[in-house]
Structure formats: C-alpha cells, structure tokens
Design a protein around this motif. Sequence first.
Motif, short mmCIF file in Angstrom:
data_model
loop_
_atom_site.label_atom_id
_atom_site.label_comp_id
_atom_site.label_asym_id
_atom_site.label_seq_id
_atom_site.Cartn_x
_atom_site.Cartn_y
_atom_site.Cartn_z
N TYR A 97 52.14 35.73 33.24
CA TYR A 97 51.85 36.12 34.58
C TYR A 97 52.72 37.53 35.02
CZ TYR A 97 50.91 36.42 39.63
OH TYR A 97 51.32 36.18 40.92
N GLY A 99 36.87 28.94 41.40
CA GLY A 99 38.32 29.91 41.89
C GLY A 99 39.42 29.80 41.19
N SER A 100 40.45 30.78 41.55
CA SER A 100 41.71 30.79 40.91
C SER A 100 42.47 30.02 41.54
CB SER A 100 42.31 31.97 41.40
OG SER A 100 43.56 32.31 40.71
N ASP A 135 46.78 28.88 40.85
CA ASP A 135 48.26 29.38 40.19
C ASP A 135 48.66 28.07 40.02
OD1 ASP A 135 47.66 31.79 40.45
OD2 ASP A 135 48.51 32.35 42.39
N THR A 189 55.27 32.24 41.77
CA THR A 189 53.70 32.05 40.65
C THR A 189 54.97 31.86 39.08
OG1 THR A 189 51.95 32.42 42.45
CG2 THR A 189 52.05 32.42 39.96
N ARG A 235 48.98 32.04 35.76
CA ARG A 235 48.06 31.79 37.01
C ARG A 235 46.73 31.58 35.40
NH1 ARG A 235 46.92 36.74 40.36
NH2 ARG A 235 48.18 35.60 42.35
N TYR A 261 40.82 33.24 35.20
CA TYR A 261 40.07 33.22 35.42
C TYR A 261 38.79 34.35 35.40
CZ TYR A 261 37.81 34.45 40.90
OH TYR A 261 37.45 34.67 41.54
N PRO A 262 37.30 34.33 36.33
CA PRO A 262 36.53 33.52 36.91
C PRO A 262 36.02 32.62 35.18
CG PRO A 262 35.32 35.38 36.00
CD PRO A 262 36.60 36.09 35.64
N GLU A 263 35.07 31.88 36.11
CA GLU A 263 34.93 30.31 35.42
C GLU A 263 33.93 30.76 33.62
OE1 GLU A 263 32.18 26.24 35.99
OE2 GLU A 263 32.11 27.68 36.94
N TYR A 274 41.85 22.51 38.75
CA TYR A 274 41.91 22.77 40.12
C TYR A 274 43.75 21.92 39.80
CZ TYR A 274 38.75 25.86 42.90
OH TYR A 274 37.85 26.55 42.49
#
Length: 398
Positions: A40, A179-180, A182, A190, A193, A196-198, A237
């Motif tokens: 990241y 969604g994103s 962290d 952070t 991460r 992303y995306p799916e 998530y």
Amino acid sequence: MEYESLYHIYYKEPDKWEDEYRTRFSSPFARQLPFVLRQYGRNAEHPAFFCYTEEIALLQDKIMGQFKEFMEIAGRLPGAAMEIYLHGSLIEEIKSTNDIEGVRSTRREIMEAMALPEGVRRGRRLGSVVDQYEKIIRGEEFPLKTCEDIRRLYDDFMSDEIERDNPHNLPDGQIFRRGSVDIVSAAQKTVHRGLYPETKIIEAMEKALAVLNDESIPVFVRVAIFHYLLGYIHPFYDGNGRLSRFITACFFARQLHPAVALGLSALIKGRRGRYYELFSQTEADINRGELTPFILGFMELTCEAVNNAAESLRQKLADYEKNLPRLAELPGTKTTRALSELLLQAALFSPQGITVKEMQKQLGKSENTIYSHLKKIPSEMLLVDERGRNYLYRLTAE
C-alpha cells in the motif's frame, strides 16, 4: 542456517539484496505464482513466488513426526475424552478467533449456542459459527473450488454475525464486495488496501483457489499461501480473518486432526505480533513478492499447533490416570461407576463439564436414570455449574 527473508537482507546487507532476489527468483527451486503483490502506498508490483527449501522439507517432517506422537496419545484416551476435549476446544477456538479481530464474545454465549438443536441455532448469536465448526469435528468437507463456494461458506459461516454487528458490511457485489476497503492500524493509519474493483477480486480469488487445490504443491505450503492471499485480497468488507482461519482449520482437520485444527486461533492469538508481522513483511516492497518466509512462519505455527494438542492431551491423560483410583471407593452400581468415569473425563478434558443430555448420549441411559445415579455420587465430589440454561456437571479432581 536459518532462511532469511529479503526484507531482512535489505537492512542487513543492502549491497547483496538485489543479487539475492535475482538468484532466488530464477532458482530451479523457485515456483512462480500467478499473482503480483504491491505494498500500500507504493507503485511497484512484484510477481509472487516461493522457493522449495530445506527448511520447508524439515518442517514437513517435523509436523508429521509430532502428529504421529499426537495420534499415539489420542489412541490411549478413555471413551468420551476426545469428544469432550473437542467440544471444549471448539469453544476456545471461536472465542480466540473473535478476540483476534476485536469481536466481543463470551464462552457462555458459545456454550448456549452449542446447547441449542442444530436446526434452530441460525439467527441466534454465534449459532451459525458453531454449526460450521461442528461440521469440522464431524469430518464434513466444504467445497472450496470456486468463488461461489467461498461466498456460500461466508454466508453460512459469517453473514448472521456481520448483519447483527453492522449490516453495511455485508457483501454488496456480484459475489464479493463492490466498494473499496482499507485495513487500518490502532493509530488509524492505513496499512493495507484490499483489491478493487470486484472484477480484480474475482480474478485473484480464482487464482488463489487454484493454488489451494493444486496437488502438485505440498498441502501445508498451499494452505499457507492461500491463508496469506485471502488476507491480501480481502474479498469481504468484514470477516476475512475469521474466514481465513476457518478454512485453514478445515484443511488441518482433514490432513491432521480436528483437535489440531481447533487449537489454531488460540495459538495465533498468543503469537499475534508475529502473525501480523508475517503479513506486513511479506507485502513490503523490499520483500519483492517472496512468500517463502511466510510459508515457513506459518508452517512453524502449524508445527506448534500439533505439539500443543499432543502436550495438552498428554497432561490431561496423566491427570485422569492419577485420579482414576479414587473412583474405586465410590459406592453404587456399574452404571454409577461408568457415570463417575465420564464426569472425571468432563473435569479433566474440558474446562466446562457436560450436560445431562451429553451423559445420556455417552451412556445410552434415560434422563431419569442419569439423575438417579448422580444422587449416588458424594456431593463433595460433584461440581454443578447452574448458571446457564443447561446445568454442567463434573467431578472434583486433584
């Protein structure tokens, strides 16, 4: 000589770091994986790989050697001891995996969920989690071939808990998250991460599952790789860590024994600093995508889990054999003696004790018969926990 990570070589011998990376990556013992890893906040991406090392081979031998010792001890246990031990371990496993993620749960809540009939647990806090861990004890296998399999397991295992804690964290994508997300430190910084995306999540998870099911890779190696990749991809998530440890427990139960599998989270909880360090150092830009140190670290945890289970059973068996002569002095029939031995096992192989229903199952007797024989055991030798809906019984032990 201990295998040293590129992460550590960078700081100790920076002038040798680049050459060492090239040597390892192009080694005939290296295996490239269909992933790229990126720290990241950094732009560089590095192809993932690992090396088959002498340390990996020795750890595999050590795991199986210690497992042989575990099985020798397990074979000497009295009648119900292993089943009692596994149910006690299940409680500790669920408590520990929640503790690691900062999810509040109590042993009493877990025990109350376990006491419910299987068909009515869902909807009760921790009920679906208990359901899935009990499947591990029963030796049931979970399909883990496709992204849909992972989502189905997540729904069966975690969705009730996620919805109860924060419904906004339920998956909202085609399979995973839309969604994103962290991962932040205690200081709200952070540190990672998720992908992303799916579409990237699905593509990466398909590759990770291909590695998990690739029988040309030794099983403990591929389980370690998948454990890392699920954390790196972070497809949901919330609940990724608990799901990852559950999937690892599934493989440990299949390859080794449920008693080993149900000691994993308690061990990781006690080694939390080292566990998170393995993840952060593996992702670091200066580690250049090498997974060998993570594999070695995770295999060391596996080895320790087997050893812990063996030592735990060894000590409990010794305590049981030490206490057994006391029962010869008890008055009553053969059934009273069998019940007393069962209650002694409950005292020594589980910290909770057992219910009347469990006594009925083990002895094949009616509820009235169990109660009548409980009355024949001297009150000073019988401990009864009356705090829950189902009373828990055990003998006193020296």
